[in-house]
Design an enzyme around this catalytic site. Structure first.
Site, PDB file in Angstrom:
ATOM      1  N   ASP A  25     -21.354  70.656  44.558  1.00 26.22           N
ATOM      2  CA  ASP A  25     -22.059  70.936  43.306  1.00 26.22           C
ATOM      3  C   ASP A  25     -23.536  70.729  43.609  1.00 26.22           C
ATOM      4  O   ASP A  25     -23.998  69.595  43.747  1.00 26.22           O
ATOM      5  CB  ASP A  25     -21.564  69.963  42.214  1.00 26.22           C
ATOM      6  CG  ASP A  25     -22.368  70.078  40.923  1.00 26.22           C
ATOM      7  OD1 ASP A  25     -23.280  70.930  40.842  1.00 26.22           O
ATOM      8  OD2 ASP A  25     -22.086  69.294  39.988  1.00 26.22           O
ATOM      9  N   LYS A  87     -33.715  73.698  42.043  1.00 24.44           N
ATOM     10  CA  LYS A  87     -32.779  74.764  41.659  1.00 24.44           C
ATOM     11  C   LYS A  87     -33.424  75.772  40.714  1.00 24.44           C
ATOM     12  O   LYS A  87     -33.083  76.951  40.707  1.00 24.44           O
ATOM     13  CB  LYS A  87     -31.559  74.120  41.005  1.00 24.44           C
ATOM     14  CG  LYS A  87     -30.389  75.039  40.758  1.00 24.44           C
ATOM     15  CD  LYS A  87     -29.194  74.209  40.331  1.00 24.44           C
ATOM     16  CE  LYS A  87     -28.001  75.031  39.916  1.00 24.44           C
ATOM     17  NZ  LYS A  87     -26.859  74.163  39.545  1.00 24.44           N
ATOM     18  N   GLU A 184     -19.982  77.425  38.066  1.00 25.19           N
ATOM     19  CA  GLU A 184     -19.777  76.015  37.702  1.00 25.19           C
ATOM     20  C   GLU A 184     -18.710  75.833  36.616  1.00 25.19           C
ATOM     21  O   GLU A 184     -17.818  74.989  36.770  1.00 25.19           O
ATOM     22  CB  GLU A 184     -21.112  75.384  37.280  1.00 25.19           C
ATOM     23  CG  GLU A 184     -22.043  75.182  38.471  1.00 25.19           C
ATOM     24  CD  GLU A 184     -23.495  74.922  38.099  1.00 25.19           C
ATOM     25  OE1 GLU A 184     -23.795  74.753  36.891  1.00 25.19           O
ATOM     26  OE2 GLU A 184     -24.340  74.902  39.013  1.00 25.19           O
ATOM     27  N   ASP A 206     -21.712  72.124  29.188  1.00 18.50           N
ATOM     28  CA  ASP A 206     -22.335  71.438  30.328  1.00 18.50           C
ATOM     29  C   ASP A 206     -23.752  71.013  29.974  1.00 18.50           C
ATOM     30  O   ASP A 206     -24.669  71.841  29.932  1.00 18.50           O
ATOM     31  CB  ASP A 206     -22.331  72.392  31.535  1.00 18.50           C
ATOM     32  CG  ASP A 206     -22.971  71.766  32.779  1.00 18.50           C
ATOM     33  OD1 ASP A 206     -23.575  70.676  32.685  1.00 18.50           O
ATOM     34  OD2 ASP A 206     -22.866  72.389  33.857  1.00 18.50           O
TER      35      ASP A 206
HETATM   36  P1  ADP Z   1     -27.410  68.481  36.748  1.00 18.09           P
HETATM   37  O1  ADP Z   1     -26.214  69.312  36.493  1.00 18.09           O
HETATM   38  O2  ADP Z   1     -28.651  69.007  36.079  1.00 18.09           O
HETATM   39  O3  ADP Z   1     -27.631  68.175  38.186  1.00 18.09           O
HETATM   40  P2  ADP Z   1     -26.079  66.038  35.931  1.00 18.09           P
HETATM   41  O4  ADP Z   1     -24.832  66.599  35.421  1.00 18.09           O
HETATM   42  O5  ADP Z   1     -26.026  65.233  37.157  1.00 18.09           O
HETATM   43  O6  ADP Z   1     -27.232  67.111  36.007  1.00 18.09           O
HETATM   44  O7  ADP Z   1     -26.688  65.166  34.746  1.00 18.09           O
HETATM   45  C1  ADP Z   1     -27.847  64.420  34.892  1.00 18.09           C
HETATM   46  C2  ADP Z   1     -28.229  63.901  33.537  1.00 18.09           C
HETATM   47  O8  ADP Z   1     -27.169  63.086  33.042  1.00 18.09           O
HETATM   48  C3  ADP Z   1     -29.479  63.036  33.578  1.00 18.09           C
HETATM   49  O9  ADP Z   1     -30.332  63.395  32.503  1.00 18.09           O
HETATM   50  C4  ADP Z   1     -28.915  61.659  33.357  1.00 18.09           C
HETATM   51  O10 ADP Z   1     -29.842  60.805  32.700  1.00 18.09           O
HETATM   52  C5  ADP Z   1     -27.736  61.930  32.458  1.00 18.09           C
HETATM   53  N1  ADP Z   1     -26.763  60.844  32.470  1.00 18.09           N
HETATM   54  C6  ADP Z   1     -26.091  60.340  33.523  1.00 18.09           C
HETATM   55  N2  ADP Z   1     -25.325  59.302  33.143  1.00 18.09           N
HETATM   56  C7  ADP Z   1     -25.517  59.159  31.802  1.00 18.09           C
HETATM   57  C8  ADP Z   1     -25.022  58.241  30.825  1.00 18.09           C
HETATM   58  N3  ADP Z   1     -24.189  57.264  31.144  1.00 18.09           N
HETATM   59  N4  ADP Z   1     -25.444  58.411  29.554  1.00 18.09           N
HETATM   60  C9  ADP Z   1     -26.301  59.395  29.225  1.00 18.09           C
HETATM   61  N5  ADP Z   1     -26.813  60.269  30.103  1.00 18.09           N
HETATM   62  C10 ADP Z   1     -26.422  60.150  31.376  1.00 18.09           C
HETATM   63 MG    MG Z   2     -24.538  70.282  36.805  1.00 16.62          MG
END
Ligand code: ADP
Ligand code: MG
Length: 624
Positions: A25, A87, A184, A206
């Site tokens: 991912d 990205k 995704e 998502d």
């Molecule tokens: P991406 O798909 O953009 O790479 P992710 O799915 O990894 O992103 O999500 C990252 C986001 O999730 C960040 O904004 C992070 O702060 C938020 N995040 C991660 N854990 C938590 C949580 N426990 N509560 C709220 N937000 C969270």
């Molecule tokens: Mg993602």
């Protein structure tokens, strides 16, 4: 009786070998790598046990490159050389980036894709992404103890071809073999085993770090079709961090976050993010931040206060979800399941909104950070050949028909819409004119009968066709689409074997909404289209008749009396006139029928004359 196979001495038949495969991912904020072991998918950790690799790369003047957490800690003190959210730049030009001037990077505009000037020199988004992928490859190979045979990398469903190609290029640069790119939301659905269901329509919500994507997928006969995608490319967890940071500023009499120094803004945002994440587990959290002058800001934030701050953001995700359903002409009751993806769906606020909107509990048992990588790992395992004999293979479909332009501006469809990929189809074509030695091949995509109503994908020429009478040459045109949706069209002249080919990207730049529009238009106009096709075909026939008559008159007008000649000429004029003025079907057909009648006798006389000539030739020959 079947023959028994015997192995050569010393070379026992190799037992079934497990090949190493992984799903990746490659996220805007975080990236992960997962694999299937003992029939279960699991995410691989780094040396210190972390699963998430922050999608951050830092370039140092020394030439050293840092990726992940090592890079992330320098985001505040070395912003220009610490690339986050790369990205967003993949396959994009500067003009495609709405907020480029607010970012701390030195962009260099290039016709294909922007690049960034760093302390280590110019780097393209492909190279930056390759650093992230390389880090994950090293992690996977270290923990699996061998080289990866292939990987599946996920991309957003709305990624166009430039973005997909850039992702594949990054993988190649990082030393990975890409088995397939996978959408995704489809990967998330696979992680939940939804592909094992018989049929159904699913929504994938998502909410990541910087983007919100909603996808509606339909599963039928083992094929996931993306019915609609929507979302907001500028709405994600970062906005919630902003809201908390802004709240802390206001609580201390500072009107806006923007009035702080850049590094203060960044540290405040990091503190806000930590607070937000903690709030997903606890009812209240402390937010603290030390300014450059030593002043300390401190407040307690409750879940309720956070909800009040952020409800508008959540509402925007629900509005986008509603739009996507409307695009797919579905109601919430048509949805058989909702999958939560992305770290931000850990926020109780988000979960609650989704549950309320769909009127059902979303699927959330699998870690929303990991679900996409896990689904990709399952797909990679099958593609690499480790499938447990079920031959399970997830297929994509070709969203619009693909075809060729034929005479009269008509489209001959070669691959029908919704064909499952990969697919190959061939059809034979021929020349239109006597002595024609080249053929112009125009590849189009769409459902309409006329080329003008379809999208032009590519044009190429086949030259060197041996001259012959019209209709004698055999040109075999093959359309082949690989699993990633890359189309190759080959035209081959059958007697000489000369061939020409072109590779095109059928989905290039087309959003799903555009695809839906094209389909809708084709359905609404299908009657008109059929009439148009009949007319165009009649026009082609009439033109062919005119050409043939012209050629016959040029060589054999002497076979006709002056009166007959005048009749043929007149009929010829009427057809030419009907063609020129774009006459409707009936008058055109009548004029053509008249011409064909007027030339019947002429054709018979020419035939006789040519037989006489041939016989005369024979006699001369035999005399010699
Ligand atoms: P991406 O798909 O953009 O790479 P992710 O799915 O990894 O992103 O999500 C990252 C986001 O999730 C960040 O904004 C992070 O702060 C938020 N995040 C991660 N854990 C938590 C949580 N426990 N509560 C709220 N937000 C969270
Ligand atoms: Mg993602």
């Amino acid at each position: 009786m079947a023959l028994l196979q015997i192995a050569e001495p010393g070379r026992a038949a190799a037992p079934h070998q497990h090949r190493l495969a992984a799903g990746i991912d490659l996220g805007t904020t975080n990236s992960l790598v997962a694999t299937v072991q003992s029939a279960a998918a699991r995410v691989l950790v780094d040396a210190v046990g972390e699963t998430l690799l922050p999608s951050v790369v830092r370039y140092l003047a020394s030439g050293e490159v840092q990726a992940g957490r090592d890079a992330q800690i320098h985001q505040a003190d070395d912003p220009a050389n610490t690339i986050v959210s790369v990205k967003r730049f993949m396959g994009r030009r500067l003009a495609d980036l709405p907020n480029a001037d607010t970012l701390p990077y030195r962009f260099i505009d290039h016709p294909g894709m922007v690049s960034l000037e760093t302390a280590a020199g110019e780097r393209s988004p492909v190279e930056v992404s390759a650093e992230i992928l390389r880090t994950l490859r090293v992690r996977a190979e270290a923990s699996l103890g061998g080289e990866l045979a292939g990987v599946v990398i996920t991309v957003p469903a709305y990624f166009d071809d430039a973005q997909r190609q850039a992702t594949k290029d990054a993988a190649r640069l990082s030393g990975l073999t890409v088995l397939r790119l996978m959408n995704e939301p489809t990967a998330a659905a696979v992680a939940y085993g939804l592909d094992r269901a018989a049929e159904g329509t699913f929504a994938v919500y998502d909410l990541g770090g910087g983007t919100f994507d909603i996808s509606v997928l339909r599963l039928s006969k083992g094929v996931f079709e993306v019915l609609a995608t929507g979302g907001d490319s500028a709405l994600g967890g970062d906005d919630f961090d902003q809201a908390i940071a802004q709240w802390l500023c206001e609580a201390h009499g500072v009107a806006s976050l923007a009035s702080l120094a850049p590094h203060e803004q960044r540290s405040l945002l990091m503190a806000a993010r930590a607070a937000k994440e903690a709030l997903s587990q606890s009812e209240t959290v402390g937010v603290a931040m030390t300014l450059a002058d030593g002043t300390v800001w401190q407040r307690t934030l409750s879940r309720a206060a956070f909800a009040a701050l952020c409800q508008p953001l959540i509402d925007r995700t629900i509005a986008a979800t509603r739009r996507a359903l409307r695009d797919a002409k579905l109601r919430t009751t048509d949805i058989a399941g909702v999958v939560l993806v992305g770290g931000s769906t850990r926020m109780p606020l988000a979960r609650e909104a989704v549950r309320e909107f769909f009127g059902r509990d979303p699927l959330a048992d699998i870690d929303p950070d990991q679900v996409v990588a896990l689904g990709a790992a399952k797909q990679a395992d099958v593609l690499v050949g480790n499938g447990n004999g079920e031959g399970w293979l997830l297929l994509d479909v070709c969203p619009l028909s693909l075809g060729l332009e034929t005479m009269g501006g008509l489209v001959e469809k070669i691959i029908a819409r919704n064909s499952t990929l990969p697919v190959a189809r061939a059809q034979e074509f021929t020349t239109f004119k006597d002595g024609q030695t080249a053929m112009s091949i125009h590849v189009v995509q769409g459902e309409r009968e006329a080329v003008s109503g379809c999208r032009s994908l590519a044009r190429f020429e086949l030259r060197g066709i041996p001259p012959a009478v019209a209709g004698a040459a055999r040109i075999r045109v093959t359309f082949q689409i690989d699993a990633d949706g890359l189309l190759a069209v080959t035209a081959r002249e059958q007697t000489t074997g000369i061939q020409a080919q072109v590779e095109v990207k059928p989905s290039y730049g087309l959003t799903d909404a555009q695809v839906a529009d094209m389909l809708k238009e084709a359905i609404e106009t299908s009657l008109d289209d059929m009439q148009l096709r009949t007319l165009r075909e009649a026009q082609v026939d009439a033109r062919r008749l005119l050409d043939a008559t012209g050629a016959a008159l040029a060589s054999d007008a002497a076979l006709l009396s002056a009166e007959e000649l005048a009749t043929v000429r007149q009929a010829t004029f009427r057809v030419a006139d009907a063609l020129e003025t774009g006459a409707p079907l009936e008058p055109l057909k009548m004029a053509a029928a008249d011409l064909s009648r007027a030339t019947e006798e002429f054709a018979a006389r020419r035939m006789n004359a040519s037989i006489r000539n041939a016989l005369a030739g024979r006699e001369l020959d035999s005399l010699a």
